[in-house]
Design a protein around this motif. Structure first.
Motif, PDB file in Angstrom:
ATOM      1  N   ASP A 191      -6.191   2.453   3.000  1.00  0.00           N
ATOM      2  CA  ASP A 191      -5.622   1.544   1.924  1.00  0.00           C
ATOM      3  C   ASP A 191      -4.945   0.303   2.475  1.00  0.00           C
ATOM      4  N   LEU A 192      -4.966   0.282   3.842  1.00  0.00           N
ATOM      5  CA  LEU A 192      -4.417  -1.243   4.278  1.00  0.00           C
ATOM      6  C   LEU A 192      -5.245  -2.162   3.635  1.00  0.00           C
ATOM      7  N   VAL A 193      -6.489  -2.016   3.613  1.00  0.00           N
ATOM      8  CA  VAL A 193      -7.658  -2.883   3.208  1.00  0.00           C
ATOM      9  C   VAL A 193      -7.367  -3.839   2.120  1.00  0.00           C
ATOM     10  N   GLY A 194      -7.081  -4.974   2.052  1.00  0.00           N
ATOM     11  CA  GLY A 194      -6.821  -5.680   1.031  1.00  0.00           C
ATOM     12  C   GLY A 194      -5.473  -5.932   0.401  1.00  0.00           C
ATOM     13  N   LYS A 195      -4.655  -5.463   1.241  1.00  0.00           N
ATOM     14  CA  LYS A 195      -3.221  -5.254   1.257  1.00  0.00           C
ATOM     15  C   LYS A 195      -2.485  -6.516   2.019  1.00  0.00           C
ATOM     16  N   LYS A 196      -1.090  -6.779   1.494  1.00  0.00           N
ATOM     17  CA  LYS A 196      -0.359  -7.659   2.356  1.00  0.00           C
ATOM     18  C   LYS A 196       0.777  -6.962   3.034  1.00  0.00           C
ATOM     19  N   ILE A 197       0.612  -6.958   4.456  1.00  0.00           N
ATOM     20  CA  ILE A 197       1.422  -5.903   5.110  1.00  0.00           C
ATOM     21  C   ILE A 197       2.594  -6.809   5.899  1.00  0.00           C
TER      22      ILE A 197
END
Length: 371
Positions: free
Chosen positions: A150-156
């Motif tokens: 779920d981290l893929v494509g996210k801003k962390i």
């Protein structure tokens, strides 16, 4: 109130600690001689004098077991004239190597980085946290990051000092860093609550509670359960101090076991009252320390923090083997996690748990910490 804007000194201060190690290594020869050698045995007749212990953070619920050890006389019974607990933030690496402190409550990442990068003569001899407290925190109605993918494509949001450990999470789960947008943040989770980031590198015992108590439904992606398991809040010493003070360290760890047993066997309300007492005393003793800067403890958050810590401390392995023990499997998992972060150390480089194992071999009743 913004939480931990100054940063915290575990993996958060690795860069500073690594620089300090270079000069501190030259002083490490004196690290083992600052405490009187025991006269023999770990019984009440021993006189271990005074030792200094570096805490990784301020004197809050993270050190509830130490507060019980003071309050109930376990350090006294172990033969110490005084155990000087020093507030953080501090990894303790440089102070251990210079001999300024004899024991540091640190973490595997800080100790492992010093060993890997500077060949620092340090060992972890036990661990309070069987699971590290790192998490990717998200809002349930926002990023809702439930799996590493779920981290893929996210801003962390990631703090600079935690970049290596975040990289380990990606590496351990086969995620290309180019597929995640890292946003530099501090330790205040406001960017997450404002929607500026989808996820936020946080602590299960701190920022996650701050956001939850602010009224948000949250989702945690705990590092320890998602490919990056390693011990934290570690009892760490120099190789020389370990070689020269085994009976002293055995007495110290025994007192610590008793203190943390009290955490599990006393009510949360009683523990919060004790934590507040020692926190307030630290604030009075050092007006410019972070205890004073942060102001009064929030009893609700303190209670929640303590309960969250218990989940990191108590596992089926500690129930079987005792508090602070580190299984062979967890040692291997720890060094594998560090390697994913870029720090290549062996189990023998990082750990020596002979003392904690001896304690339980000689005093099996100490394993019974649960009520």
């Amino acid at each position: 109130m913004a939480i931990h804007r100054t940063g915290r000194a575990r993996t958060r201060a690795l860069t500073t600690a690594a620089l300090a190690v270079v000069s501190a290594l030259a002083l490490s020869a004196c690290a083992g001689g600052s405490t009187p050698a025991p006269s023999g045995g770990s019984g009440a007749a021993a006189d271990h004098g005074e030792i200094s212990v570096q805490y990784s953070w301020i004197k809050n619920e993270e050190f509830a077991g130490e507060f019980y050890a003071y309050e109930n006389g376990y350090y006294d019974d172990a033969g110490f004239s005084d155990v000087v607990g020093i507030s953080g933030p501090d990894t303790g690496v440089a102070k251990l190597l210079s001999g300024t402190v004899q024991v540091a409550l640190s973490d595997a990442a800080s100790i492992g980085a010093a060993i890997a990068e500077q060949d620092a003569p340090l060992k972890i001899i036990g661990a309070t946290f069987q699971k590290n407290p790192f998490t990717i925190l998200s809002l349930a109605d926002g990023g809702n990051i439930t799996t590493p993918q779920d981290l893929v494509g996210k801003k962390i949001g990631v703090q600079d000092s935690n970049a290596s450990v975040f990289a380990a999470l990606l590496n351990a789960n086969g995620i290309d860093p180019a597929d995640v947008t890292v946003v530099p943040v501090e330790f205040d989770p406001t960017p997450l609550m404002n929607g500026d980031v989808d996820g936020f590198m946080a602590y299960l015992t701190n920022e996650a509670l701050t956001v939850e108590l602010a009224g948000y439904d949250i989702t945690n992606l705990a590092y320890a359960d998602n490919g990056v398991p390693y011990v934290a809040e570690t009892f760490s010493v120099t190789d020389q101090y370990l070689a020269e003070n085994k009976e002293l360290l055995k007495a110290f760890l025994t007192a610590e076991i008793k203190g943390w047993t009290d955490v599990f066997q006393n009510s949360t309300d009683d523990s919060v009252a004790l934590i507040t007492k020692y926190y307030n005393q630290a604030a009075e003793d050092s007006a410019d320390g972070l205890e004073a800067v942060f102001g009064a403890l929030d009893p609700t958050k303190t209670a929640k923090g303590l309960e969250a810590e218990k989940l990191l401390i108590s596992t089926p392995e500690t129930e079987a083997n005792g508090l602070f023990t580190i299984s062979d499997e967890l040692k291997q998992q720890t060094v594998a996690s560090l390697k994913a972060a870029g720090w290549d150390v062996s189990v023998d480089d990082l750990f020596d748990t002979t003392i904690i194992d001896e304690i339980y071999a000689e005093n099996a009743d100490l394993k019974n910490y649960l009520p």
